[in-house]
Design an enzyme around this catalytic site. Structure first.
Site, PDB file in Angstrom:
ATOM      1  N   ASP A   1       0.739  -1.280  -0.261  1.00 62.87           N
ATOM      2  CA  ASP A   1       0.032  -0.084   0.041  1.00 62.87           C
ATOM      3  C   ASP A   1       0.964   0.860  -0.239  1.00 62.87           C
ATOM      4  OD1 ASP A   1      -1.862  -1.489   0.467  1.00 62.87           O
ATOM      5  OD2 ASP A   1      -2.758  -0.758   2.040  1.00 62.87           O
TER       6      ASP A   1
ATOM      7  N   HIS B   1       3.392  -2.192   2.948  1.00 58.71           N
ATOM      8  CA  HIS B   1       3.591  -0.906   2.346  1.00 58.71           C
ATOM      9  C   HIS B   1       4.925  -1.187   1.944  1.00 58.71           C
ATOM     10  CE1 HIS B   1       1.165  -0.963   5.942  1.00 58.71           C
ATOM     11  NE2 HIS B   1       0.541   0.440   5.072  1.00 58.71           N
TER      12      HIS B   1
END
Ligand SMILES: [Zn+2]
Length: 209
Positions: A27, A173
């Site tokens: 992400d 991430h």
């Protein structure tokens, strides 16, 4: 764009019916400091993953967006500026999701089929507007908590030793802070998952769960 998906009442949290497969998601990117290394690792093991990108990052790094698509990864929508969706007006949600879908479509040729609310904070409007934009909501099963920078071993353990299972969707991430640990951890847990017999895959456009 394909037929509009139904309005969900909650996000998908895992992928049912894909056997001994798992889904890796990244992400907040793309970030030129970390995304290329993630892409290299995925390429090395010939696996596909999902990248939930923010529009404001995507617009600055369109080459990385193209690289994701060229490698067969799924580019998902993670809003434009990573706000708390429930604090936005309906027009605000539409703008955050719509502009991000637009930049993805303009860059890679297809609008995203999936979106993920920042912080996993969804509301009813976001499900309605996501569906209007042709997207299904995807949460996650396992959070590696990599954003806390707990150390490579802790992230790897969350992604593999303690977190692995059929249909599990793993959150980590490739942007949003220092992600060196996330990059290094993937190099550890991805081969471990493959050695353990997991197939790393991405959902088809029509989700089954
Ligand atoms: Zn995020």
């Amino acid at each position: 764009m394909l037929a509009r998906p139904p309005v969900r009442r909650r996000p998908f949290l895992r992928m049912a019916g894909i056997g001994r497969s798992m889904v890796l998601t990244f992400d907040d990117g793309p970030d030129p400091r970390y995304t290329p290394a993630i892409l290299r690792t995925l390429r090395r093991y010939d696996v596909r993953a999902m990248f939930f990108v923010c529009g404001e990052m995507a617009v600055e790094n369109r080459d990385l967006l193209r690289e994701m698509a060229d490698d067969g990864h799924v580019v998902g929508n993670h809003s434009w500026s990573h706000p708390l969706i429930p604090r936005l007006s309906p027009d605000g949600i539409r703008s955050e999701l719509g502009r991000t879908s637009e930049i993805v479509e303009r860059t890679v040729g297809d609008a995203p089929d999936w979106y993920r609310a920042p912080y996993g904070a969804w509301n009813r409007r976001s499900f309605e507007i996501g569906a209007e934009l042709g997207m299904e909501p995807l949460g996650w099963t396992v959070d590696t908590l990599d954003w806390r920078e707990p150390g490579v071993r802790a992230i790897s353990s969350a992604g593999c030793a303690s977190g692995a299972g059929p249909g599990v969707v793993v959150l980590s991430h490739d942007a949003g802070g220092n992600r060196q640990q996330s990059v290094a951890a993937l190099r550890t847990y991805l081969p471990q998952l493959l050695d353990a017999g997991y197939r790393i895959t991405v959902p088809s456009t029509a989700p089954r769960a």
